[in-house]
Design an enzyme around this catalytic site. Structure first.
Site, mmCIF file in Angstrom:
data_model
loop_
_atom_site.group_PDB
_atom_site.id
_atom_site.type_symbol
_atom_site.label_atom_id
_atom_site.label_comp_id
_atom_site.label_asym_id
_atom_site.label_seq_id
_atom_site.Cartn_x
_atom_site.Cartn_y
_atom_site.Cartn_z
ATOM 1 N N PRO A 242 91.049 90.302 43.410
ATOM 2 C CA PRO A 242 90.722 88.656 42.550
ATOM 3 C C PRO A 242 90.338 87.991 43.420
ATOM 4 C CG PRO A 242 92.152 89.725 41.102
ATOM 5 C CD PRO A 242 92.459 90.318 41.860
ATOM 6 N N TYR A 243 88.945 87.183 43.601
ATOM 7 C CA TYR A 243 88.468 86.678 44.480
ATOM 8 C C TYR A 243 87.706 84.976 43.418
ATOM 9 C CZ TYR A 243 85.916 83.532 47.843
ATOM 10 O OH TYR A 243 85.275 82.354 48.486
#
Length: 70
Positions: free
Chosen positions: A2-3
């Site tokens: 995830p970013y």
């Protein structure tokens, strides 16, 4: 992996507050989506209020108008 990109106006968020945001978002992704914190990226961008617009005005302009109307 995830970013998460958090954008806030540049108005004095402390290093401690930003660290709390990073830890909190990471914890949330671990809890809700079972993501690995070691591969979770959280980026905080601080934007000058002259470069952030709402309802056709910069935040700087809106803040000045709010002060004048108070």
């Amino acid at each position: 992996m995830p970013y998460v990109n958090i954008k806030i106006t540049k108005e004095g968020a402390t290093a401690e507050q930003k660290a709390e945001l990073i830890a909190g978002v990471t914890d949330l992704l671990v809890k809700v989506l079972n993501k690995n914190p070691a591969t979770t990226f959280v980026v905080i961008d601080e934007v000058d209020t002259d470069n952030w617009g709402v309802a056709g005005q910069s935040v700087t302009q809106r803040r000045i108008a709010e002060r004048q109307n108070s």
